[in-house]
Scaffold this motif. Structure first.
Motif, PDB file in Angstrom:
ATOM      1  N   LEU A  41       0.814  -1.216   0.000  1.00 23.05           N
ATOM      2  CA  LEU A  41       0.000   0.000   0.000  1.00 23.05           C
ATOM      3  C   LEU A  41       0.851   1.271   0.000  1.00 23.05           C
ATOM      4  O   LEU A  41       0.304   2.372   0.080  1.00 23.05           O
ATOM      5  CB  LEU A  41      -0.933   0.004   1.212  1.00 23.05           C
ATOM      6  CG  LEU A  41      -1.945  -1.153   1.304  1.00 23.05           C
ATOM      7  CD1 LEU A  41      -2.848  -0.994   2.529  1.00 23.05           C
ATOM      8  CD2 LEU A  41      -2.780  -1.256   0.042  1.00 23.05           C
ATOM      9  N   ASN A  42       2.193   1.105  -0.062  1.00 21.38           N
ATOM     10  CA  ASN A  42       3.128   2.241  -0.054  1.00 21.38           C
ATOM     11  C   ASN A  42       2.880   3.134   1.157  1.00 21.38           C
ATOM     12  O   ASN A  42       2.664   4.350   1.048  1.00 21.38           O
ATOM     13  CB  ASN A  42       3.010   3.059  -1.339  1.00 21.38           C
ATOM     14  CG  ASN A  42       4.156   4.056  -1.487  1.00 21.38           C
ATOM     15  OD1 ASN A  42       5.308   3.756  -1.157  1.00 21.38           O
ATOM     16  ND2 ASN A  42       3.853   5.258  -1.957  1.00 21.38           N
ATOM     17  N   LEU A  43       2.922   2.523   2.346  1.00 19.32           N
ATOM     18  CA  LEU A  43       2.626   3.222   3.598  1.00 19.32           C
ATOM     19  C   LEU A  43       3.765   3.057   4.584  1.00 19.32           C
ATOM     20  O   LEU A  43       4.501   2.064   4.565  1.00 19.32           O
ATOM     21  CB  LEU A  43       1.342   2.682   4.233  1.00 19.32           C
ATOM     22  CG  LEU A  43       0.034   2.888   3.468  1.00 19.32           C
ATOM     23  CD1 LEU A  43      -1.078   2.085   4.121  1.00 19.32           C
ATOM     24  CD2 LEU A  43      -0.337   4.367   3.411  1.00 19.32           C
ATOM     25  N   SER A  46       3.705   4.011  10.567  1.00 21.38           N
ATOM     26  CA  SER A  46       2.945   4.944  11.402  1.00 21.38           C
ATOM     27  C   SER A  46       1.700   5.466  10.690  1.00 21.38           C
ATOM     28  O   SER A  46       1.050   6.389  11.169  1.00 21.38           O
ATOM     29  CB  SER A  46       3.840   6.135  11.781  1.00 21.38           C
ATOM     30  OG  SER A  46       4.328   6.780  10.608  1.00 21.38           O
ATOM     31  N   ALA A  47       1.335   4.872   9.557  1.00 18.41           N
ATOM     32  CA  ALA A  47       0.208   5.360   8.760  1.00 18.41           C
ATOM     33  C   ALA A  47      -1.086   5.363   9.563  1.00 18.41           C
ATOM     34  O   ALA A  47      -1.362   4.447  10.343  1.00 18.41           O
ATOM     35  CB  ALA A  47       0.046   4.496   7.512  1.00 18.41           C
ATOM     36  N   SER A  48      -1.888   6.393   9.349  1.00 20.22           N
ATOM     37  CA  SER A  48      -3.180   6.510  10.028  1.00 20.22           C
ATOM     38  C   SER A  48      -4.239   5.692   9.298  1.00 20.22           C
ATOM     39  O   SER A  48      -4.012   5.189   8.188  1.00 20.22           O
ATOM     40  CB  SER A  48      -3.608   7.972  10.082  1.00 20.22           C
ATOM     41  OG  SER A  48      -3.868   8.466   8.775  1.00 20.22           O
ATOM     42  N   GLU A  49      -5.426   5.577   9.911  1.00 20.06           N
ATOM     43  CA  GLU A  49      -6.527   4.851   9.275  1.00 20.06           C
ATOM     44  C   GLU A  49      -6.919   5.514   7.951  1.00 20.06           C
ATOM     45  O   GLU A  49      -7.218   4.827   6.970  1.00 20.06           O
ATOM     46  CB  GLU A  49      -7.722   4.797  10.223  1.00 20.06           C
ATOM     47  CG  GLU A  49      -7.488   3.942  11.459  1.00 20.06           C
ATOM     48  CD  GLU A  49      -8.718   3.873  12.347  1.00 20.06           C
ATOM     49  OE1 GLU A  49      -9.805   4.284  11.881  1.00 20.06           O
ATOM     50  OE2 GLU A  49      -8.597   3.421  13.491  1.00 20.06           O
ATOM     51  N   ASP A  50      -6.913   6.851   7.922  1.00 13.09           N
ATOM     52  CA  ASP A  50      -7.254   7.567   6.688  1.00 13.09           C
ATOM     53  C   ASP A  50      -6.223   7.306   5.593  1.00 13.09           C
ATOM     54  O   ASP A  50      -6.582   7.160   4.411  1.00 13.09           O
ATOM     55  CB  ASP A  50      -7.358   9.072   6.960  1.00 13.09           C
ATOM     56  CG  ASP A  50      -8.586   9.420   7.797  1.00 13.09           C
ATOM     57  OD1 ASP A  50      -9.536   8.600   7.820  1.00 13.09           O
ATOM     58  OD2 ASP A  50      -8.589  10.491   8.433  1.00 13.09           O
ATOM     59  N   ASP A  51      -4.948   7.254   5.969  1.00 13.24           N
ATOM     60  CA  ASP A  51      -3.897   6.958   4.988  1.00 13.24           C
ATOM     61  C   ASP A  51      -4.112   5.578   4.371  1.00 13.24           C
ATOM     62  O   ASP A  51      -3.947   5.390   3.154  1.00 13.24           O
ATOM     63  CB  ASP A  51      -2.514   7.004   5.641  1.00 13.24           C
ATOM     64  CG  ASP A  51      -2.128   8.401   6.089  1.00 13.24           C
ATOM     65  OD1 ASP A  51      -2.647   9.365   5.506  1.00 13.24           O
ATOM     66  OD2 ASP A  51      -1.315   8.520   7.030  1.00 13.24           O
ATOM     67  N   ILE A  52      -4.484   4.614   5.205  1.00  8.98           N
ATOM     68  CA  ILE A  52      -4.706   3.247   4.729  1.00  8.98           C
ATOM     69  C   ILE A  52      -5.896   3.204   3.768  1.00  8.98           C
ATOM     70  O   ILE A  52      -5.828   2.586   2.696  1.00  8.98           O
ATOM     71  CB  ILE A  52      -4.944   2.305   5.931  1.00  8.98           C
ATOM     72  CG1 ILE A  52      -3.674   2.228   6.801  1.00  8.98           C
ATOM     73  CG2 ILE A  52      -5.341   0.912   5.460  1.00  8.98           C
ATOM     74  CD1 ILE A  52      -3.879   1.513   8.116  1.00  8.98           C
ATOM     75  N   LYS A  53      -6.971   3.883   4.129  1.00 15.39           N
ATOM     76  CA  LYS A  53      -8.160   3.903   3.254  1.00 15.39           C
ATOM     77  C   LYS A  53      -7.864   4.591   1.927  1.00 15.39           C
ATOM     78  O   LYS A  53      -8.269   4.106   0.864  1.00 15.39           O
ATOM     79  CB  LYS A  53      -9.311   4.612   3.973  1.00 15.39           C
ATOM     80  CG  LYS A  53      -9.875   3.839   5.159  1.00 15.39           C
ATOM     81  CD  LYS A  53     -10.968   4.632   5.860  1.00 15.39           C
ATOM     82  CE  LYS A  53     -11.491   3.879   7.077  1.00 15.39           C
ATOM     83  NZ  LYS A  53     -12.524   4.667   7.805  1.00 15.39           N
ATOM     84  N   SER A  92      -6.168  -2.367   8.445  1.00 19.45           N
ATOM     85  CA  SER A  92      -7.309  -1.579   8.924  1.00 19.45           C
ATOM     86  C   SER A  92      -7.917  -2.158  10.189  1.00 19.45           C
ATOM     87  O   SER A  92      -8.789  -1.535  10.804  1.00 19.45           O
ATOM     88  CB  SER A  92      -8.379  -1.485   7.825  1.00 19.45           C
ATOM     89  OG  SER A  92      -8.861  -2.777   7.480  1.00 19.45           O
ATOM     90  N   ASN A  93      -7.469  -3.338  10.599  1.00 22.75           N
ATOM     91  CA  ASN A  93      -7.934  -3.969  11.835  1.00 22.75           C
ATOM     92  C   ASN A  93      -6.853  -3.790  12.904  1.00 22.75           C
ATOM     93  O   ASN A  93      -5.765  -4.344  12.781  1.00 22.75           O
ATOM     94  CB  ASN A  93      -8.198  -5.458  11.593  1.00 22.75           C
ATOM     95  CG  ASN A  93      -8.760  -6.169  12.821  1.00 22.75           C
ATOM     96  OD1 ASN A  93      -8.240  -6.035  13.924  1.00 22.75           O
ATOM     97  ND2 ASN A  93      -9.820  -6.927  12.616  1.00 22.75           N
ATOM     98  N   PRO A  94      -7.128  -3.003  13.968  1.00 22.87           N
ATOM     99  CA  PRO A  94      -6.078  -2.709  14.963  1.00 22.87           C
ATOM    100  C   PRO A  94      -5.420  -3.943  15.557  1.00 22.87           C
ATOM    101  O   PRO A  94      -4.204  -3.982  15.731  1.00 22.87           O
ATOM    102  CB  PRO A  94      -6.823  -1.901  16.034  1.00 22.87           C
ATOM    103  CG  PRO A  94      -7.984  -1.295  15.310  1.00 22.87           C
ATOM    104  CD  PRO A  94      -8.391  -2.306  14.290  1.00 22.87           C
ATOM    105  N   GLN A  95      -6.221  -4.980  15.859  1.00 24.66           N
ATOM    106  CA  GLN A  95      -5.654  -6.171  16.495  1.00 24.66           C
ATOM    107  C   GLN A  95      -4.801  -6.961  15.509  1.00 24.66           C
ATOM    108  O   GLN A  95      -3.689  -7.395  15.832  1.00 24.66           O
ATOM    109  CB  GLN A  95      -6.772  -7.053  17.058  1.00 24.66           C
ATOM    110  CG  GLN A  95      -6.242  -8.186  17.945  1.00 24.66           C
ATOM    111  CD  GLN A  95      -7.336  -8.806  18.788  1.00 24.66           C
ATOM    112  OE1 GLN A  95      -8.445  -8.307  18.824  1.00 24.66           O
ATOM    113  NE2 GLN A  95      -7.017  -9.895  19.457  1.00 24.66           N
TER     114      GLN A  95
END
Length: 596
Positions: A41-43, A46-53, A92-95
C-alpha cells in the motif's frame, strides 16, 4: 513567487539510509521474503486509518479486475487485487495490525491471548510486544539451556620484566636473556586461578523454571566447589520470585523478588542467608524509566547488620552498607551507564559507554574513581564473527592496580574468559602497547584474511541461493511485469498531466545492485512503478521496508544490497536521487538538482 519545492521534506525514515557491513544480510537463514503489506500500500508503519483507506481506494481504481477487459490483464489484476485486499484487511484492523507488526504473517496465523478486546491499540501493541519478547526469549533459551562459563586468570607480570636471580656475592642481579628464543619469556606466565560454572535449566509449566548448576574454583593447587539449585516462578505479569540454595557446605540461600508497579516502574529485593547468626544482608533496587530509552535506579545495600545483639558487631563485619544512584540506557546505536555510590567503606563514581559501529562490532570505554581502587580506565570491544559467536578484547588500566588484558569468546550459552595481568603496577608504556598491538593485529587479520574469505563465501552462497530460488525469482519478475502492464495506461495519463504543468516526471528509475555490470541483469527497470506513485507532483515512498514488495518491483539480486536510483524532471530541471533499499524517498527536493 511560490517556492515549488515548499513542504516537500523527507518523511520519517524508520530504516537505515546506508549499509554498514556485509553482515546485514544473513545468507545462512535467507529464504524468500513474505509479502510486506505496508509496501504493497506504499505506507509507513505509522500510517493513520485515513492513509490506509486512501491508499486502498487509489490502488483499487487501478487493480480491480472489473477495470480490465483483456483476459490476461484481468487474471493478473485478480491476483494483485487479492494481495491489496488482504493488506487492507490486516492494516485496517487494529488487532490484526498489531499482531502483524510484531510477528509478520506468523502473527496472523497464530491465536494470541491478549486479554479483553476493548483494549486500546497502544495497549494491544504493548501486549503483543511482551508476548513477542517472551517468545523470542524462549526460542533462544531452547538453544542455550545448558550454560557454561570458564574463567582462566593468568599472571603474566614476569613476562614483561627482567627476571631477578640471587647473586653469589649477596643481593640480587638481573638474569641474562635466555637463548631459548622469542617465545621463551612466555614460559614465565602462570595460571593464578581457574573458575568453572555450569548450569542447566528446565521448564516446569509456563511460569516456572528450575535451574541446577555447579561451580568450581582452583587456585595454587587448592580449590573447592558447590552445587546450586534455583526455582524461578512468575506469580503474575507483575511479580517474579526466585529462590535458590547451595546443596553442599558452605550453604547459602538466596531469595529474590521483582515487582512491576506499572510499565515504567519496578522494585527488586534480594536477601542472602549464610547462617542464622544475624539478619540476612539485603539489596533493594527501585527503578523507573525516565526517558524513552533511559532508566534511573537507586540501590541500597545493607551489608552485614544487626538487630540488637542478633548479628555481628561492627568491628567484625566484612560487608558494609552503601547507597548507589545510577542511570542506564541502551538502544541500537549506543548504551551507557553512570553510577555514583557512597558507602561506609567504599565510594565510587563509574561511567561506561558503548558504541555500535555496525551490526557486528561494538566498542566500549569505561572509567571509575574509587576511594579504595583509585582511578581506573578501560577500553575494549567485541565483534560477531559468526551468527552465534562473539570475540571480545579489552584493556584495563589502574593507577594503583596495574595493567590487565582480557580475552572473551562467547557462543550461545558457552563463555570462555581469559583475564591476563600484564603488570602489577601502573605502566603507561605497557598500557599503550597492550591497546595498540591487539587493535593492529585484529585489523590486519580482518582486512587481510577474514573479509576476503567472507566475501568469497558470500559470493558462493549467493550463487547457491539464486539456484535454489530460481523459480521464485522468475515468478516474482513475472508478477512485477504484470503489475507494470496494469499500471501502464493510468501512468501514461499521469505522465502527460505532469508534463503539461511542468510537474514531476520520472525519466528513469532502476532498482537493484547499481554497481553491477549491466550484462549481469542485477538491476530492474521500475520507471512505471515509481511514476505510478506520483500524486500532485509529489513522490513519497516511506522507509522501513524493502522496496521489492512495492507493486511493480521485484528483487533482481537476491542476497545482495539494493539501491534505488531515480532520475526525474521537475520545473524543466533534471534531478537525481539514489537511496538505500530501506530508506525513504521524497521528491522533488532541491538538493536532487543536477548541475547543468
Amino acid at each position: 513567487m511560490d517556492d515549488p519545492y515548499e513542504d516537500r521534506s523527507m518523511p520519517a525514515d524508520t530504516g537505515n539510509g546506508h549499509y554498514d557491513t556485509d553482515d546485514l544480510i544473513d545468507l545462512e537463514n535467507m529464504k524468500p521474503p513474505e509479502v510486506d503489506y505496508y509496501a504493497v500500500l506504499n505506507l509507513a508503519k505509522s500510517a493513520s486509518e485515513d492513509d490506509i483507506k486512501d491508499s486502498y481506494k487509489r490502488l483499487s481504481r487501478i487493480f480491480h479486475p472489473d477495470k480490465h477487459s483483456d483476459p490476461a490483464l484481468k487474471e493478473a489484476a485478480e491476483t494483485k487485487f487479492h494481495v491489496i485486499n488482504k493488506a487492507f484487511e490486516v492494516l485496517s484492523n487494529p488487532q490484526l495490525r498489531t499482531a502483524y507488526d510484531e510477528y509478520g504473517e506468523e502473527g496472523l496465523n497464530t491465536k494470541w491471548e491478549v486479554g479483553h478486546r476493548v483494549k486500546t491499540a497502544q495497549e494491544l501493541r504493548e501486549e503483543y510486544s511482551r508476548l513477542a519478547r517472551e517468545k523470542r526469549e524462549m526460542e533462544l533459551e531452547s538453544l542455550i539451556r545448558n550454560k557454561n562459563d570458564i574463567t582462566i586468570n593468568v599472571d603474566a607480570t614476569r613476562v614483561f620484566k627482567n627476571q631477578e636471580v640471587m647473586s653469589p656475592f649477596g643481593g640480587t642481579a638481573f638474569a641474562r636473556k635466555s637463548s631459548g628464543g622469542i617465545l621463551d619469556p612466555l614460559k614465565r606466565a602462570e595460571i593464578m586461578q581457574l573458575y568453572m560454572k555450569n548450569s542447566f535449566e528446565t521448564q516446569f509449566g509456563p511460569r516456572t523454571q528450575f535451574i541446577v548448576g555447579g561451580q568450581m574454583t582452583s587456585r595454587s593447587g587448592m580449590g573447592g566447589g558447590n552445587v546450586v539449585g534455583t526455582i524461578r516462578h512468575a506469580f503474575s505479569e507483575k511479580l517474579n520470585v526466585e529462590l535458590g540454595s547451595s546443596l553442599l557446605k558452605p550453604r547459602v540461600g538466596v531469595l529474590k523478588a521483582t515487582y512491576s508497579i506499572d510499565p515504567l516502574t519496578f522494585i527488586t529485593g534480594t536477601a542472602q542467608v549464610r547462617n542464622f547468626k544475624g539478619p540476612a544482608p539485603l539489596v533493594m533496587t527501585f527503578g523507573r524509566r525516565i526517558t524513552k530509552g533511559a532508566t534511573g535506579y537507586m540501590t541500597y545495600r545493607t551489608g552485614e547488620w544487626a538487630i540488637g545483639s542478633w548479628g555481628p558487631v561492627f568491628e567484625r563485619r566484612r560487608d558494609f552498607s552503601s547507597m548507589a544512584l545510577g542511570v542506564s540506557s541502551q538502544d541500537e546505536n549506543r548504551a551507557y551507564q553512570v553510577e555514583v555510590q557512597t558507602g561506609l567503606m567504599q565510594s565510587h563514581l563509574s561511567l561506561d559507554y558503548t558504541w555500535t559501529l555496525d551490526s557486528a562490532t561494538k566498542v566500549r570505554v569505561g572509567g571509575s574513581l574509587s576511594t579504595t581502587a583509585g582511578i581506573n580506565a578501560s577500553i575494549g570491544g567485541d565483534r560477531k564473527i559468526t551468527e552465534h559467536t562473539k570475540v571480545g578484547l579489552a584493556v584495563e588500566v589502574g593507577l594503583s592496580g596495574g595493567v590487565a588484558f582480557n580475552i572473551k569468546v562467547k557462543r550461545l550459552g558457552q563463555s570462555v574468559s581469559i583475564p591476563i595481568v600484564l603488570a602489577s603496577e601502573f605502566n603507561p608504556k605497557l598500557a599503550f602497547w597492550a591497546t595498540v598491538v591487539p587493535i593492529c593485529a585484529v585489523t590486519a587479520l580482518d582486512i587481510g584474511y577474514v573479509k576476503p574469505k567472507r566475501r568469497k563465501e558470500r559470493a558462493e552462497k549467493i550463487k547457491e541461493l539464486r539456484a535454489v530460488h530460481a523459480d521464485f525469482i522468475a515468478n516474482q519478475k513475472k508478477e512485477a511485469q504484470e503489475a507494470i502492464e496494469l499500471l501502464r495506461e493510468s501512468t501514461d495519463r499521469k505522465t502527460r498531466q505532469e508534463q503539461e504543468k511542468d510537474g514531476l516526471v520520472i525519466l528513469e528509475a532502476t532498482y537493484g545492485n547499481l554497481n553491477a555490470a549491466p550484462e549481469l541483469g542485477l538491476v530492474a527497470d521500475v520507471t512505471i512503478a515509481v511514476q505510478a506513485l506520483v500524486n500532485n507532483s509529489q513522490l513519497t515512498m516511506p522507509g522501513g521496508h524493502s522496496k521489492n514488495h512495492i507493486l511493480g518491483f521485484y528483487d533482481p539480486c537476491l542476497g545482495e544490497k539494493k539501491q534505488l536510483r531515480i532520475r526525474y524532471e521537475f520545473q524543466r530541471r533534471l534531478h537525481q536521487v539514489v537511496v538505500a533499499d530501506l530508506a525513504s524517498v521524497a521528491a522533488p527536493v532541491r538538493s536532487h538538482i543536477l548541475a547543468q
